[in-house]
Design an enzyme around this catalytic site. Structure first.
Site, PDB file in Angstrom:
ATOM      1  N   SER A  19       0.793  -1.264  -0.229  1.00 15.15           N
ATOM      2  CA  SER A  19      -0.244  -0.128  -0.113  1.00 15.15           C
ATOM      3  C   SER A  19       0.940   1.232   0.066  1.00 15.15           C
ATOM      4  CB  SER A  19      -1.000  -0.001   1.143  1.00 15.15           C
ATOM      5  OG  SER A  19      -0.295   0.139   2.460  1.00 15.15           O
ATOM      6  N   HIS A  47      -2.449  -3.319  -6.035  1.00 12.84           N
ATOM      7  CA  HIS A  47      -2.987  -2.792  -4.756  1.00 12.84           C
ATOM      8  C   HIS A  47      -4.497  -2.920  -4.425  1.00 12.84           C
ATOM      9  CE1 HIS A  47      -3.469   0.531  -1.137  1.00 12.84           C
ATOM     10  NE2 HIS A  47      -3.452  -0.558  -0.775  1.00 12.84           N
ATOM     11  N   GLU A  56      -5.323  -0.139  -7.397  1.00 17.47           N
ATOM     12  CA  GLU A  56      -4.212   0.930  -7.782  1.00 17.47           C
ATOM     13  C   GLU A  56      -3.424  -0.220  -8.595  1.00 17.47           C
ATOM     14  OE1 GLU A  56      -4.214   4.580  -5.117  1.00 17.47           O
ATOM     15  OE2 GLU A  56      -3.204   2.878  -4.075  1.00 17.47           O
ATOM     16  N   ASN A  78      -3.693   6.309  -0.498  1.00 18.46           N
ATOM     17  CA  ASN A  78      -3.084   6.255   0.785  1.00 18.46           C
ATOM     18  C   ASN A  78      -2.491   7.523   0.888  1.00 18.46           C
ATOM     19  OD1 ASN A  78      -4.114   3.951   1.903  1.00 18.46           O
ATOM     20  ND2 ASN A  78      -2.310   2.868   1.698  1.00 18.46           N
TER      21      ASN A  78
END
Length: 343
Positions: A118, A139, A151, A189
């Site tokens: 992540s 991800h 992702e 994130n």
């Protein structure tokens, strides 16, 4: 065409990823380090399928077909049969690099290797192999069977056809991919944790209470306030993500973990999983009451810097406005993307 997928690590995330592929009709080889972990991983998968059967989301035949496509083993060499191997092991760079070195020796050269990291550098992981052009980030978001975003992270080494194949695979299994470069925290994130960290600082400086902060953000459509979300994610996990982003991009003060967050972690208050974090999870949580004016003051403190960071990300060419909005709505549950807010 990818039809057999290996998943290394069958914790909550890895088991969820394995389930996603198996439900989509692919053969899945799940690998754990030791027998006890393999048994726990198999039990986790079976429990999820049985829960869906009990709720009528699967019939018995479909449940059994999915289970039959899932093999669980402790033998890493079984992954030689996979077209794609994705890891979901602990978020520690040395563990991931060591695993990719071993996978590079076991898997045929045409096998694509993917990391579910992540926030760690996909490039640094890829460079432990002799096939860096066939290494990408993939991800998923937790819980993987439910969350729609993936992702897809390309590095400077990634072959464009490999990136396209992984993005197409994400669509095949019912996900929405956004293709991005290898930057600390990627889209979701990086933006999310800058905002969460800002909320902690607002609390620590005494400029707003916990209930005011969370109540204010819920008043503009966020499904959860930032401090409650931190408790759900886990405060220790949050420190790890912030440290990973900040250490790889020290020019980002928004990702320098707030001292209060570190203090809570040092105290063992890790959030919902320990019963205490910003909230006492052993007691019912009452909804906050605050005026529209006070809520607006707090939103005006938290939201504009968050949106400014999204704009900077788009302006740098890292991701389009549309992809950023997609990442934040599908990956983080935002009511709308940063560029849809009228600020």
């Amino acid at each position: 065409m990818i039809n057999t997928v290996g998943v290394v690590g069958l914790g909550t995330m890895g088991a969820g990823i394995a389930e996603v592929f198996a439900k989509a009709g692919l053969t899945v080889i799940g690998v754990e380090a030791v027998e006890a972990a393999a048994e726990a991983g198999r039990a986790r998968l079976d429990k999820s399928l049985d829960r869906q059967l009990a709720k009528g989301r699967l019939d018995q035949a479909t449940r059994d077909d999915i289970a039959a496509r899932l093999t669980v083993t402790t033998d890493l060499s079984a992954l030689a049969a996979a077209n794609l191997v994705i890891e979901a092991v602990p978020e520690l760079i040395d563990i991931k690099r060591d695993l990719f070195t071993r996978l590079d020796e076991i898997c045929p050269q045409e096998t694509i290797l993917a990391t579910n990291t992540s926030s760690l550098s996909v490039t640094t992981i890829a460079e432990t192999t002799k096939r860096a052009s066939r290494v990408v980030g993939m991800h998923f978001f937790n819980p993987a069977p439910i969350m729609k975003l993936v992702e897809v992270v390309e590095t400077v080494h990634s072959d464009d056809t490999v990136v396209s194949e992984i993005a197409d695979l994400a669509k095949r299994v019912g996900k929405t991919p956004v293709v991005i470069g290898d930057r600390p925290g990627f889209i979701a994130n990086r933006l999310l944790f800058g905002y969460l960290n800002h909320a902690i600082r607002l609390l620590a400086e005494g400029r707003a209470s916990r209930d005011e902060i969370d109540g204010a953000m819920k008043s503009v459509g966020f499904p959860m306030g930032p401090l409650m979300l931190l408790d759900v994610i886990g405060l220790d996990t949050s420190v790890e993500v912030l440290d990973s982003i900040h250490s790889n991009d020290g020019a980002s003060p928004r990702h320098d973990a707030a001292p209060l967050l570190r203090q809570l972690v040092a105290d063992g208050s890790l959030g919902r999983k320990t019963g205490h974090g910003f909230y006492d999870h052993t007691q019912p949580v009452a909804a906050a009451e605050l005026s529209e004016e006070r809520a607006a003051e707090i939103v005006a403190e938290l939201l504009p810097p968050h949106i400014a960071e999204a704009r900077e990300m788009a302006a740098s060419g890292y991701a389009s406005e549309a992809d950023i909005d997609t990442a934040m709505t599908l990956g983080c549950g935002y009511p709308k993307g940063p560029f849809a807010f009228d600020l």
